[in-house]
Design an enzyme around this catalytic site. Structure first.
Site, PDB file in Angstrom:
ATOM      1  N   GLU A  97      53.808  67.209  28.927  1.00  0.00           N
ATOM      2  CA  GLU A  97      53.550  68.210  29.973  1.00  0.00           C
ATOM      3  C   GLU A  97      54.795  68.377  30.833  1.00  0.00           C
ATOM      4  O   GLU A  97      55.598  67.445  30.971  1.00  0.00           O
ATOM      5  CB  GLU A  97      52.333  67.744  30.792  1.00  0.00           C
ATOM      6  CG  GLU A  97      51.953  68.589  31.979  1.00  0.00           C
ATOM      7  CD  GLU A  97      51.594  70.034  31.672  1.00  0.00           C
ATOM      8  OE1 GLU A  97      52.376  70.714  30.984  1.00  0.00           O
ATOM      9  OE2 GLU A  97      50.563  70.503  32.182  1.00  0.00           O
ATOM     10  N   ASP A  98      54.944  69.545  31.424  1.00  0.00           N
ATOM     11  CA  ASP A  98      56.090  69.774  32.297  1.00  0.00           C
ATOM     12  C   ASP A  98      55.896  69.098  33.655  1.00  0.00           C
ATOM     13  O   ASP A  98      56.783  68.426  34.161  1.00  0.00           O
ATOM     14  CB  ASP A  98      56.374  71.280  32.469  1.00  0.00           C
ATOM     15  CG  ASP A  98      55.151  72.107  32.852  1.00  0.00           C
ATOM     16  OD1 ASP A  98      54.048  71.534  33.065  1.00  0.00           O
ATOM     17  OD2 ASP A  98      55.284  73.337  32.949  1.00  0.00           O
ATOM     18  N   ASP A 101      50.295  68.199  38.647  1.00  0.00           N
ATOM     19  CA  ASP A 101      50.139  68.646  40.028  1.00  0.00           C
ATOM     20  C   ASP A 101      48.763  68.176  40.511  1.00  0.00           C
ATOM     21  O   ASP A 101      48.608  67.018  40.894  1.00  0.00           O
ATOM     22  CB  ASP A 101      50.295  70.173  40.004  1.00  0.00           C
ATOM     23  CG  ASP A 101      50.349  70.817  41.368  1.00  0.00           C
ATOM     24  OD1 ASP A 101      51.009  70.270  42.254  1.00  0.00           O
ATOM     25  OD2 ASP A 101      49.732  71.887  41.546  1.00  0.00           O
ATOM     26  N   PHE A 150      57.515  73.635  45.268  1.00  0.00           N
ATOM     27  CA  PHE A 150      57.315  74.402  44.043  1.00  0.00           C
ATOM     28  C   PHE A 150      58.649  74.517  43.321  1.00  0.00           C
ATOM     29  O   PHE A 150      59.633  75.002  43.877  1.00  0.00           O
ATOM     30  CB  PHE A 150      56.739  75.787  44.337  1.00  0.00           C
ATOM     31  CG  PHE A 150      56.155  76.412  43.107  1.00  0.00           C
ATOM     32  CD1 PHE A 150      54.858  76.101  42.711  1.00  0.00           C
ATOM     33  CD2 PHE A 150      56.903  77.278  42.322  1.00  0.00           C
ATOM     34  CE1 PHE A 150      54.319  76.637  41.548  1.00  0.00           C
ATOM     35  CE2 PHE A 150      56.370  77.821  41.159  1.00  0.00           C
ATOM     36  CZ  PHE A 150      55.084  77.505  40.772  1.00  0.00           C
ATOM     37  N   ARG A 163      62.028  80.312  33.556  1.00  0.00           N
ATOM     38  CA  ARG A 163      61.840  79.220  32.594  1.00  0.00           C
ATOM     39  C   ARG A 163      63.149  78.802  31.930  1.00  0.00           C
ATOM     40  O   ARG A 163      63.303  77.661  31.513  1.00  0.00           O
ATOM     41  CB  ARG A 163      60.869  79.631  31.479  1.00  0.00           C
ATOM     42  CG  ARG A 163      59.425  79.779  31.923  1.00  0.00           C
ATOM     43  CD  ARG A 163      58.526  79.820  30.698  1.00  0.00           C
ATOM     44  NE  ARG A 163      57.210  80.377  30.963  1.00  0.00           N
ATOM     45  CZ  ARG A 163      56.184  79.675  31.421  1.00  0.00           C
ATOM     46  NH1 ARG A 163      56.316  78.402  31.703  1.00  0.00           N
ATOM     47  NH2 ARG A 163      55.025  80.263  31.628  1.00  0.00           N
TER      48      ARG A 163
HETATM   49  P1  IMP Z   1      47.513  70.877  37.469  1.00  0.00           P
HETATM   50  O1  IMP Z   1      46.312  71.184  36.640  1.00  0.00           O
HETATM   51  O2  IMP Z   1      47.340  71.318  38.897  1.00  0.00           O
HETATM   52  O3  IMP Z   1      48.001  69.458  37.366  1.00  0.00           O
HETATM   53  O4  IMP Z   1      48.577  71.875  36.942  1.00  0.00           O
HETATM   54  C1  IMP Z   1      49.639  71.582  36.182  1.00  0.00           C
HETATM   55  C2  IMP Z   1      50.276  72.908  35.791  1.00  0.00           C
HETATM   56  O5  IMP Z   1      50.527  73.698  36.940  1.00  0.00           O
HETATM   57  C3  IMP Z   1      51.617  72.689  35.161  1.00  0.00           C
HETATM   58  O6  IMP Z   1      51.502  72.616  33.773  1.00  0.00           O
HETATM   59  C4  IMP Z   1      52.401  73.900  35.585  1.00  0.00           C
HETATM   60  O7  IMP Z   1      52.202  74.937  34.658  1.00  0.00           O
HETATM   61  C5  IMP Z   1      51.791  74.319  36.897  1.00  0.00           C
HETATM   62  N1  IMP Z   1      52.577  73.872  38.057  1.00  0.00           N
HETATM   63  C6  IMP Z   1      52.245  72.939  38.973  1.00  0.00           C
HETATM   64  N2  IMP Z   1      53.201  72.766  39.872  1.00  0.00           N
HETATM   65  C7  IMP Z   1      54.202  73.607  39.521  1.00  0.00           C
HETATM   66  C8  IMP Z   1      55.513  73.863  40.059  1.00  0.00           C
HETATM   67  O8  IMP Z   1      55.985  73.292  41.060  1.00  0.00           O
HETATM   68  N3  IMP Z   1      56.243  74.803  39.402  1.00  0.00           N
HETATM   69  C9  IMP Z   1      55.789  75.458  38.288  1.00  0.00           C
HETATM   70  N4  IMP Z   1      54.596  75.228  37.753  1.00  0.00           N
HETATM   71  C10 IMP Z   1      53.798  74.315  38.364  1.00  0.00           C
HETATM   72 MG    MG Z   2      51.971  74.159  32.423  1.00  0.00          MG
END
Ligand code: IMP
Ligand code: MG
Length: 172
Positions: A97-98, A101, A150, A163
């Site tokens: 995963e990138d 969050d 962010f 990206r």
């Molecule tokens: P989660 O379900 O809230 O953990 O979301 C994770 C996803 O939210 C990641 O795979 C990203 O696509 C997106 N995301 C969360 N924070 C950021 C950020 O700071 N920049 C870009 N994408 C983010």
């Molecule tokens: Mg993502």
């Protein structure tokens, strides 16, 4: 570079850290093959570099999940938009995963993939924003823990832009 972007992690820092992660993962999966499952689209660049940092045999698969609209916060709703093309039963699986969050995406995905009876199932993320967590997720490999900002670049987008930046930048 647009004025609203500040470099947070350079391409060099990212590269160096991924080599370290590769060494750790090699040590944990000496047998191979490990199935690297990248979450589209954000993880594709990290996955490409992580795969090449490994000496252990790896296979590359992708899965599509949507949880975010065009904004900066989660919609709270997660769905599978592209499933795997292969069975993972009995295999060592590493979700790539990138960024973690809220943890909503990975909680959902861990649940879905665990039902398919892999031999092992772990998460590798390039970035982690622990302050933002709503659901606890156990992440085995973390590139960088970062504050609640962010970020974009190196696969990460804002409304599909940025990206392809080499560095990871804070979007102001
Ligand atoms: P989660 O379900 O809230 O953990 O979301 C994770 C996803 O939210 C990641 O795979 C990203 O696509 C997106 N995301 C969360 N924070 C950021 C950020 O700071 N920049 C870009 N994408 C983010
Ligand atoms: Mg993502």
């Amino acid at each position: 570079m647009p004025a609203n972007l500040r470099v947070f992690l350079t391409a060099q820092q990212i590269h160096d850290r991924i080599q370290e992660l590769g060494t750790e993962i090699d040590a944990d999966y000496p047998e191979g093959p490990v199935y690297l499952i990248g979450i589209l689209k954000g993880a594709c660049i990290f996955l490409a570099d992580l795969a090449r940092a490994l000496k252990t045999a790896a296979r590359i698969e992708f899965i599509g999940i949507s949880s975010y609209g065009r904004g900066k916060t989660t919609s709270g709703q997660v769905k599978l938009t592209k499933d795997l093309d292969v069975s993972i039963e009995g295999h060592d699986v590493l979700i790539v995963e990138d960024i973690v969050d809220s943890g909503v995406t990975l909680t959902y995905l861990m649940q879905v993939l665990a039902q398919r009876r892999p031999k092992s199932l772990r998460i590798a993320t390039l970035l982690d924003k622990p302050e933002r967590r709503l659901r606890p997720v156990e992440v085995a490999y973390v590139g960088f823990r970062i504050p609640d900002e962010f970020v974009v670049g190196y696969g990460l987008d804002y409304a599909e832009d940025y990206r392809n930046l080499k560095d990871i930048c804070i979007l102001g």
